[in-house]
Design a protein around this motif. Structure first.
Motif, PDB file in Angstrom:
ATOM      1  N   LYS A  54       0.832  -1.209   0.000  1.00  0.00           N
ATOM      2  CA  LYS A  54       0.000   0.000   0.000  1.00  0.00           C
ATOM      3  C   LYS A  54       0.867   1.259   0.000  1.00  0.00           C
ATOM      4  CE  LYS A  54      -3.754  -2.254   2.536  1.00  0.00           C
ATOM      5  NZ  LYS A  54      -4.505  -2.306   3.825  1.00  0.00           N
ATOM      6  N   GLY A  55       2.103   1.116   0.483  1.00  0.00           N
ATOM      7  CA  GLY A  55       3.005   2.253   0.505  1.00  0.00           C
ATOM      8  C   GLY A  55       4.258   1.948   1.300  1.00  0.00           C
ATOM      9  N   ILE A  56       5.418   2.274   0.743  1.00  0.00           N
ATOM     10  CA  ILE A  56       6.684   2.056   1.449  1.00  0.00           C
ATOM     11  C   ILE A  56       6.759   3.020   2.630  1.00  0.00           C
ATOM     12  CG2 ILE A  56       9.193   2.127   1.261  1.00  0.00           C
ATOM     13  CD1 ILE A  56       7.939  -0.094  -0.396  1.00  0.00           C
ATOM     14  N   PRO A  57       6.951   2.515   3.851  1.00  0.00           N
ATOM     15  CA  PRO A  57       7.025   3.405   5.016  1.00  0.00           C
ATOM     16  C   PRO A  57       8.083   4.498   4.833  1.00  0.00           C
ATOM     17  CG  PRO A  57       6.840   1.130   5.723  1.00  0.00           C
ATOM     18  CD  PRO A  57       7.047   1.091   4.236  1.00  0.00           C
ATOM     19  N   GLY A  58       7.660   5.745   4.974  1.00  0.00           N
ATOM     20  CA  GLY A  58       8.581   6.871   4.842  1.00  0.00           C
ATOM     21  C   GLY A  58       8.763   7.371   3.431  1.00  0.00           C
ATOM     22  N   TYR A  59       8.148   6.685   2.455  1.00  0.00           N
ATOM     23  CA  TYR A  59       8.279   7.101   1.054  1.00  0.00           C
ATOM     24  C   TYR A  59       6.900   7.153   0.405  1.00  0.00           C
ATOM     25  CZ  TYR A  59      13.324   7.283   0.664  1.00  0.00           C
ATOM     26  OH  TYR A  59      14.631   7.655   0.783  1.00  0.00           O
ATOM     27  N   ASP A  60       6.220   8.244   0.622  1.00  0.00           N
ATOM     28  CA  ASP A  60       4.896   8.427   0.038  1.00  0.00           C
ATOM     29  C   ASP A  60       4.986   8.352  -1.484  1.00  0.00           C
ATOM     30  OD1 ASP A  60       3.870   8.784   2.558  1.00  0.00           O
ATOM     31  OD2 ASP A  60       3.951  10.981   2.475  1.00  0.00           O
ATOM     32  N   GLY A  61       4.049   7.641  -2.062  1.00  0.00           N
ATOM     33  CA  GLY A  61       4.014   7.516  -3.510  1.00  0.00           C
ATOM     34  C   GLY A  61       4.746   6.309  -4.047  1.00  0.00           C
ATOM     35  N   MET A  62       5.529   5.621  -3.180  1.00  0.00           N
ATOM     36  CA  MET A  62       6.219   4.396  -3.589  1.00  0.00           C
ATOM     37  C   MET A  62       5.565   3.203  -2.910  1.00  0.00           C
ATOM     38  SD  MET A  62       8.722   5.090  -5.706  1.00  0.00           S
ATOM     39  CE  MET A  62       9.684   3.585  -5.631  1.00  0.00           C
ATOM     40  N   LYS A  63       5.386   2.139  -3.651  1.00  0.00           N
ATOM     41  CA  LYS A  63       4.804   0.933  -3.071  1.00  0.00           C
ATOM     42  C   LYS A  63       5.543  -0.298  -3.564  1.00  0.00           C
ATOM     43  CE  LYS A  63       1.161   0.660  -6.620  1.00  0.00           C
ATOM     44  NZ  LYS A  63      -0.299   0.606  -6.845  1.00  0.00           N
ATOM     45  N   LEU A  64       5.342  -1.403  -2.867  1.00  0.00           N
ATOM     46  CA  LEU A  64       6.012  -2.654  -3.189  1.00  0.00           C
ATOM     47  C   LEU A  64       5.164  -3.488  -4.142  1.00  0.00           C
ATOM     48  CD1 LEU A  64       8.552  -4.392  -2.322  1.00  0.00           C
ATOM     49  CD2 LEU A  64       6.976  -5.602  -0.810  1.00  0.00           C
ATOM     50  N   ALA A  65       5.826  -4.136  -5.093  1.00  0.00           N
ATOM     51  CA  ALA A  65       5.174  -5.110  -5.974  1.00  0.00           C
ATOM     52  C   ALA A  65       5.976  -6.405  -5.871  1.00  0.00           C
ATOM     53  CB  ALA A  65       5.144  -4.603  -7.410  1.00  0.00           C
ATOM     54  N   MET A  66       5.483  -7.354  -5.087  1.00  0.00           N
ATOM     55  CA  MET A  66       6.251  -8.562  -4.797  1.00  0.00           C
ATOM     56  C   MET A  66       5.778  -9.761  -5.608  1.00  0.00           C
ATOM     57  SD  MET A  66       7.113 -10.378  -1.145  1.00  0.00           S
ATOM     58  CE  MET A  66       5.632 -11.365  -1.071  1.00  0.00           C
ATOM     59  N   THR A  67       6.738 -10.560  -6.088  1.00  0.00           N
ATOM     60  CA  THR A  67       6.452 -11.802  -6.792  1.00  0.00           C
ATOM     61  C   THR A  67       7.010 -12.965  -5.996  1.00  0.00           C
ATOM     62  OG1 THR A  67       6.535 -10.739  -8.962  1.00  0.00           O
ATOM     63  CG2 THR A  67       6.796 -13.124  -8.909  1.00  0.00           C
ATOM     64  N   ARG A  68       6.162 -13.918  -5.650  1.00  0.00           N
ATOM     65  CA  ARG A  68       6.597 -15.138  -4.974  1.00  0.00           C
ATOM     66  C   ARG A  68       6.883 -16.201  -6.026  1.00  0.00           C
ATOM     67  NH1 ARG A  68       2.687 -12.880  -1.724  1.00  0.00           N
ATOM     68  NH2 ARG A  68       3.162 -12.744   0.519  1.00  0.00           N
ATOM     69  N   ILE A  69       8.098 -16.712  -6.018  1.00  0.00           N
ATOM     70  CA  ILE A  69       8.510 -17.708  -7.002  1.00  0.00           C
ATOM     71  C   ILE A  69       8.562 -19.065  -6.316  1.00  0.00           C
ATOM     72  CG2 ILE A  69      10.374 -18.428  -8.543  1.00  0.00           C
ATOM     73  CD1 ILE A  69      11.052 -15.469  -8.897  1.00  0.00           C
ATOM     74  N   GLY A  70       7.827 -20.016  -6.856  1.00  0.00           N
ATOM     75  CA  GLY A  70       7.644 -21.284  -6.175  1.00  0.00           C
ATOM     76  C   GLY A  70       8.688 -22.337  -6.443  1.00  0.00           C
ATOM     77  N   SER A  71       9.418 -22.261  -7.544  1.00  0.00           N
ATOM     78  CA  SER A  71      10.429 -23.275  -7.834  1.00  0.00           C
ATOM     79  C   SER A  71      11.551 -22.647  -8.649  1.00  0.00           C
ATOM     80  CB  SER A  71       9.817 -24.457  -8.610  1.00  0.00           C
ATOM     81  OG  SER A  71       9.300 -24.027  -9.855  1.00  0.00           O
ATOM     82  N   ASN A  72      12.720 -23.256  -8.577  1.00  0.00           N
ATOM     83  CA  ASN A  72      13.893 -22.791  -9.324  1.00  0.00           C
ATOM     84  C   ASN A  72      14.189 -21.318  -9.076  1.00  0.00           C
ATOM     85  OD1 ASN A  72      14.171 -25.371 -10.604  1.00  0.00           O
ATOM     86  ND2 ASN A  72      12.525 -24.787 -12.008  1.00  0.00           N
ATOM     87  N   TYR A  73      13.993 -20.906  -7.828  1.00  0.00           N
ATOM     88  CA  TYR A  73      14.146 -19.485  -7.503  1.00  0.00           C
ATOM     89  C   TYR A  73      15.538 -18.965  -7.854  1.00  0.00           C
ATOM     90  CZ  TYR A  73      14.506 -15.172  -4.862  1.00  0.00           C
ATOM     91  OH  TYR A  73      14.721 -13.859  -4.521  1.00  0.00           O
ATOM     92  N   LYS A  74      16.552 -19.634  -7.343  1.00  0.00           N
ATOM     93  CA  LYS A  74      17.915 -19.157  -7.559  1.00  0.00           C
ATOM     94  C   LYS A  74      18.268 -19.107  -9.036  1.00  0.00           C
ATOM     95  CE  LYS A  74      22.668 -20.172  -6.135  1.00  0.00           C
ATOM     96  NZ  LYS A  74      23.518 -21.077  -5.321  1.00  0.00           N
ATOM     97  N   THR A  75      17.841 -20.124  -9.778  1.00  0.00           N
ATOM     98  CA  THR A  75      18.115 -20.154 -11.212  1.00  0.00           C
ATOM     99  C   THR A  75      17.501 -18.950 -11.911  1.00  0.00           C
ATOM    100  OG1 THR A  75      18.214 -22.564 -11.229  1.00  0.00           O
ATOM    101  CG2 THR A  75      17.791 -21.477 -13.340  1.00  0.00           C
ATOM    102  N   LYS A  76      16.275 -18.605 -11.534  1.00  0.00           N
ATOM    103  CA  LYS A  76      15.600 -17.464 -12.154  1.00  0.00           C
ATOM    104  C   LYS A  76      16.321 -16.147 -11.840  1.00  0.00           C
ATOM    105  CE  LYS A  76      10.931 -19.368 -12.566  1.00  0.00           C
ATOM    106  NZ  LYS A  76      11.189 -20.768 -12.213  1.00  0.00           N
TER     107      LYS A  76
END
Length: 424
Positions: A54-76
């Motif tokens: 919803k918003g990076i603490p202390g940085y209004d206007g910036m937010k996180l977009a996270m991707t969870r990778i289920g397999s072969n994470y390191k390779t990717k």
């Protein structure tokens, strides 16, 4: 391969690997007001991530977009870094952080973003693991994996052994004493084991040592006495008939469920992975005490900011907020990430009695282990070295291979692999 908290949580989650675009490189599809992050399933607290989305603490206007990778994470991740395209702003890195050091030029030096001011808040050995041999602070501490001895009080009682954690620690201060205790348990309750398999003992002993396979200046020491002694210890436990010989995930769960595994030296995350998951009906029958042979660590993660990051200052503000003592305490509740910040250990979220362990405050045991762990240098080549040794140990347990021959064969394979990798 030894079962880990990460492989357990990532199992069956390959579908989560979808949507690998939207990253922080020049060719990114992500918005200018988003910080993209890659991680694996079970590596962060969802409530905290939800706040950042919803918003990076202390940085209004910036937010996180996270991707969870289920397999072969390191390779990717390594593939993205090699291609220098579609690289996220922030990446999570497992305890094999040293294997990313050859790519250090693609990450920010976190000291230049303010990490130095926060160093005092973290376990020294954990902090140092994120620093390259050249002195670059490449990775920021997340969780740790302090080890201790888990044991079944009902089986110990049948064997006439005092079940008080302090008493058990006194009876088994080292591995020789634990083996003697294991014999007594097996005599009272036939089939009792003190490890899931041969590599479980080897990995637990190696996790306690102040040195591992390589020195910081690139010298191979994996053929020295400290490694051979851990190898021989694992062989001895098998020869004593104290290993459950469980070689895969299903079998490892089974020996917990059926009560064959009555004592086990493992990391804090095994409380959930092992008895709580595989043997819920044993609630109240488990305790934890200091591990024989000393404090150790198995597992733990880091966060790194890539050089492609849109806003490195905002990214550092996010990771330092996420890994604050307060938030690491919250992450211990879900998904059971043990903090790298000692100030978290007295937080009520961690220090509450655990009913599954008979009301014991198990965090006290693991906190003590985390503080006393001596630390060890992990090199980029550790997995190359560890694989042949583990494979040969399995050959001893599963196929009866001569231990001396297995050791010699492992060392020959390691020399070939290290030469091929240009490490020696």
């Amino acid at each position: 391969m030894t079962l880990s908290r990460r492989t357990f949580l990532a199992a069956g989650t390959a579908a989560a690997a979808a949507g690998l675009t939207g990253c922080g490189s020049v060719s990114s599809l992500g918005g200018k007001n988003e910080l993209s992050m890659w991680t694996w399933v079970g590596s962060v607290n969802d409530d905290l991530i939800g706040q950042a989305e919803k918003g990076i603490p202390g940085y209004d206007g910036m937010k996180l977009a996270m991707t969870r990778i289920g397999s072969n994470y390191k390779t990717k991740v390594l593939t993205a870094l090699a291609g220098k395209s579609l690289v996220p702003d922030i990446v999570a890195i497992n305890d094999d952080v040293a294997t990313y050091f050859p790519n250090a030029d693609q990450f920010h030096d976190l000291n230049e973003l303010g990490a130095k001011d926060l160093q005092k808040d973290f376990l020294p050995w954990k902090w140092n693991w994120g620093i390259t041999p050249q002195g670059k602070m490449m990775a920021y501490p997340m969780d740790t994996g302090p080890t201790a001895l888990f044991y079944r009080t009902d089986v110990f009682t049948k064997a006439g052994i005092d079940i008080d954690p302090a008493a058990v620690a006194g009876l088994a201060p080292d591995w020789d004493a634990l083996i003697a205790l294991g014999r007594k348990l097996k005599q009272a309750v036939p089939g009792s084991s003190i490890t899931d398999n041969i590599t479980g003992i080897y990995g637990s002993r190696m996790a306690q040592l102040p040195k591992k396979y390589m020195t910081r200046d690139g010298q191979y020491i994996g053929d020295q006495d400290h490694v051979r002694q851990a190898f021989d210890l694992a062989v001895r436990v098998v020869k004593e008939g104290l290993s459950a010989n469980a070689q895969n995930s299903s079998d490892k769960n089974a020996v917990v469920t059926n009560g064959k595994l009555v004592a086990y030296n493992s990391a804090v995350w095994w409380a959930q992975l092992g008895p709580k998951n595989a043997a819920p009906k044993t609630k109240g029958l488990w305790r934890v005490t200091a591990a024989p042979g000393g404090a150790g660590n198995k597992g733990g993660s880091f966060l790194a900011i890539t050089k492609y990051c849109k806003n490195p200052k905002a990214a550092f503000a996010f990771i330092s907020w996420l890994e604050s003592a307060k938030n690491q305490a919250q992450a211990f509740l879900d998904p059971v990430l043990f903090p790298s910040t000692p100030a978290s250990y007295t937080d009520p979220k961690l220090s509450a009695p655990d009913p599954f362990f008979g009301g014991q405050k198990i965090v006290d045991v693991f906190a003590d282990s985390a503080k006393k762990y001596p630390g060890a240098y992990f090199s980029p080549y550790d997995s190359i070295i560890d694989t042949p040794i583990s494979s040969e140990l399995v050959n001893i347990e599963a196929a009866g291979k001569n231990p001396d021959q297995a050791w010699a064969d492992a060392q020959r394979q390691i020399q070939r692999e290290l030469s091929r990798a240009g490490a020696i």
